[in-house]
Design a protein around this motif. Structure first.
Motif, short mmCIF file in Angstrom:
data_model
loop_
_atom_site.label_atom_id
_atom_site.label_comp_id
_atom_site.label_asym_id
_atom_site.label_seq_id
_atom_site.Cartn_x
_atom_site.Cartn_y
_atom_site.Cartn_z
N TYR A 48 40.48 39.51 27.96
CA TYR A 48 41.43 40.54 28.37
C TYR A 48 41.82 40.32 29.82
O TYR A 48 41.27 39.46 30.52
CB TYR A 48 40.84 41.94 28.17
N GLN A 49 42.80 41.12 30.28
CA GLN A 49 43.25 41.07 31.65
C GLN A 49 43.20 42.48 32.22
O GLN A 49 43.55 43.44 31.53
CB GLN A 49 44.69 40.54 31.71
N HIS A 50 42.73 42.60 33.46
CA HIS A 50 42.71 43.91 34.08
C HIS A 50 43.18 43.80 35.53
O HIS A 50 43.13 42.73 36.13
CB HIS A 50 41.32 44.55 33.99
N ILE A 59 46.01 45.68 54.28
CA ILE A 59 47.07 46.03 53.32
C ILE A 59 46.43 46.04 51.93
O ILE A 59 45.77 45.07 51.53
CB ILE A 59 48.24 45.02 53.36
N GLN A 60 46.68 47.11 51.20
CA GLN A 60 46.11 47.21 49.86
C GLN A 60 47.03 46.49 48.87
O GLN A 60 48.24 46.70 48.85
CB GLN A 60 45.94 48.67 49.46
N GLU A 61 46.41 45.61 48.06
CA GLU A 61 47.16 44.84 47.05
C GLU A 61 46.56 45.11 45.68
O GLU A 61 45.37 45.40 45.55
CB GLU A 61 47.06 43.34 47.34
N GLU A 62 47.41 44.97 44.67
CA GLU A 62 46.92 45.05 43.29
C GLU A 62 46.92 43.64 42.71
O GLU A 62 47.93 42.95 42.72
CB GLU A 62 47.81 45.97 42.46
N VAL A 63 45.75 43.22 42.24
CA VAL A 63 45.56 41.85 41.75
C VAL A 63 45.18 41.89 40.28
O VAL A 63 44.43 42.77 39.85
CB VAL A 63 44.45 41.13 42.58
N SER A 64 45.69 40.93 39.51
CA SER A 64 45.33 40.82 38.09
C SER A 64 44.19 39.82 37.93
O SER A 64 44.18 38.77 38.57
CB SER A 64 46.53 40.35 37.26
N CYS A 65 43.27 40.15 37.07
CA CYS A 65 42.11 39.28 36.81
C CYS A 65 42.04 38.98 35.32
O CYS A 65 42.10 39.88 34.49
CB CYS A 65 40.83 39.98 37.26
N ILE A 93 30.53 34.94 30.88
CA ILE A 93 31.88 35.45 31.07
C ILE A 93 32.35 35.05 32.47
O ILE A 93 31.60 35.12 33.44
CB ILE A 93 31.91 36.98 30.90
N GLU A 94 33.61 34.63 32.59
CA GLU A 94 34.20 34.23 33.86
C GLU A 94 35.33 35.18 34.22
O GLU A 94 36.10 35.60 33.36
CB GLU A 94 34.80 32.83 33.77
N HIS A 95 35.45 35.48 35.51
CA HIS A 95 36.58 36.23 36.02
C HIS A 95 37.43 35.27 36.87
O HIS A 95 36.89 34.48 37.64
CB HIS A 95 36.11 37.40 36.89
N SER A 96 38.76 35.37 36.74
CA SER A 96 39.62 34.46 37.50
C SER A 96 39.72 34.86 38.97
O SER A 96 40.04 34.04 39.81
CB SER A 96 41.02 34.44 36.88
#
Length: 100
Positions: A48-50, A59-65, A93-96
């Protein structure tokens, strides 16, 4: 009458031959397996992706993993008994992206 006697004699001669074959098979299966790796492969599957929020230079960023599952699959062969078996090993399990 001669036919019945002949059939009975043949039946008694065939039965011991079949019993000998069964004993040979039982003795052969008692040998230990000698497993050799025939094929090995590592499979990665996307689960899945979160999205998560992180701070970069104040600076606050939103990142996809992307989350992935890794598995090692081995196919083994025994030359003694001509058998195959499969082993599946969980590699985790791996996270990008780093969530820290």
């Amino acid at each position: 009458m001669k036919q019945y006697i002949l059939i009975i004699c043949l039946a008694f001669t065939i039965i011991p031959i079949q019993q000998l074959d069964a004993k040979e098979i039982e003795q052969d299966t008692k040998k230990d397996h000698q497993w050799e790796v025939v094929h090995e492969r590592i499979v990665t599957t996307d689960l899945y992706q979160h999205d998560f929020k992180t701070w970069h230079h104040f600076i606050q960023e939103e990142v996809s993993c992307n989350v992935r599952k890794k598995v090692r699959i081995r196919v083994l062969h025994c030359d003694v008994h001509n058998l195959y078996k499969t082993e599946v090993e969980d590699l985790g399990i791996e996270h990008s992206e780093d969530h820290g």
